[in-house]
Design a protein around this motif. Sequence first.
Motif, PDB file in Angstrom:
ATOM      1  N   UNK A  46      48.118  44.509  25.004  1.00 46.05           N
ATOM      2  CA  UNK A  46      47.642  44.257  26.362  1.00 46.05           C
ATOM      3  C   UNK A  46      46.521  43.232  26.349  1.00 46.05           C
ATOM      4  N   UNK A  47      45.668  43.300  25.325  1.00 44.83           N
ATOM      5  CA  UNK A  47      44.564  42.355  25.220  1.00 44.83           C
ATOM      6  C   UNK A  47      45.059  40.933  24.969  1.00 44.83           C
ATOM      7  N   UNK A  48      45.989  40.770  24.030  1.00 47.75           N
ATOM      8  CA  UNK A  48      46.415  39.397  23.764  1.00 47.75           C
ATOM      9  C   UNK A  48      47.289  38.826  24.884  1.00 47.75           C
ATOM     10  N   UNK A  49      47.985  39.679  25.622  1.00 45.84           N
ATOM     11  CA  UNK A  49      48.709  39.182  26.783  1.00 45.84           C
ATOM     12  C   UNK A  49      47.744  38.752  27.888  1.00 45.84           C
ATOM     13  N   UNK A  50      46.628  39.443  28.017  1.00 47.12           N
ATOM     14  CA  UNK A  50      45.618  39.015  28.987  1.00 47.12           C
ATOM     15  C   UNK A  50      45.022  37.662  28.611  1.00 47.12           C
ATOM     16  N   UNK A  51      44.910  37.403  27.315  1.00 40.64           N
ATOM     17  CA  UNK A  51      44.253  36.173  26.844  1.00 40.64           C
ATOM     18  C   UNK A  51      45.240  35.053  26.506  1.00 40.64           C
ATOM     19  N   UNK A  52      46.427  35.109  27.097  1.00 41.95           N
ATOM     20  CA  UNK A  52      47.470  34.144  26.761  1.00 41.95           C
ATOM     21  C   UNK A  52      47.050  32.708  27.041  1.00 41.95           C
TER      22      UNK A  52
END
Length: 211
Positions: A46-52
Motif C-alpha cells: 500500500x505504501x509503495x503504491x501510494x508513492x508511485x
Amino acid sequence: MRIATGAMLLLCLAGCGGRRTAAPMPTPPAAVEPGDWRTVATAADRDRLRRWRDAWTGALTAARRAAAAEVAAQGPLLAIDAALPGPVPPRGRYRCRVVKLGAKIAGQRDYLAYPWFDCLVTPTADGEAQLAKLTGSQRQVGTIYRAEGTRAAFLGTLTLGDEVRPFAYGRDRTRDVAGWVERIGARRWRLAMPYPAFESTLDVLELVPAG
C-alpha cells in the motif's frame, strides 16, 4: 536462506534475454476481499503504491540521463500521465516485455529494455482478472483489481528461473509485486511497478495482444 537464494538467482538471470519454454499456468495469489485491493495488499505494498509518482519521476529522470533517445522512443509507455479509460485488459494471450528504470545500485544500468515474452490474462471466479507472465527468467503473476478512474491495482508475486509455482502473496516481501495497470493505446496496456525489491526503481510491463 530462501530469500538470499532468490536474490542471487535474480541477479544471475537479470541479463538473460532468451526465450524460455512456456511455464505451467501459475496459481494466482488468494484474494481476501474480492474487488477491494486495499484489503488484500500488505502495508508495504500500500505504501509503495501510494508513492508511485515519486518512483516514476526519479526513475525516469535517471533513465533519460542514461538513454534519452531510447526513453523517448517508448512514447506513452513511459509517460507518467498517459492513462486512458478501460484499464483492465480483456482475457487472452499477450506479448509482453519489461522496461526497467533507475538502477538501485551504482554501476547497474538506469535503462534496460527486455525482449518480448508471453503473458496471459484470464478471468477469476470473483469477477476480477488474473495476469501471468508465462516465459522469461522473471515472471509476475497476480490479480488485477478494479480500483478507480483510469487505473486498476495489481497484486501478485515474482517467480524466478525454473520455479513452477509462485510464492503465496504476503509470504516474502522480496517476491511480492504491486503496481498500477493502465491502458495507453487502442490495444496497449502497461503495468507500472514502483520500488520492486531488486535492481530498479520502477519496472514497466507492456502488454499488447498476441497475433
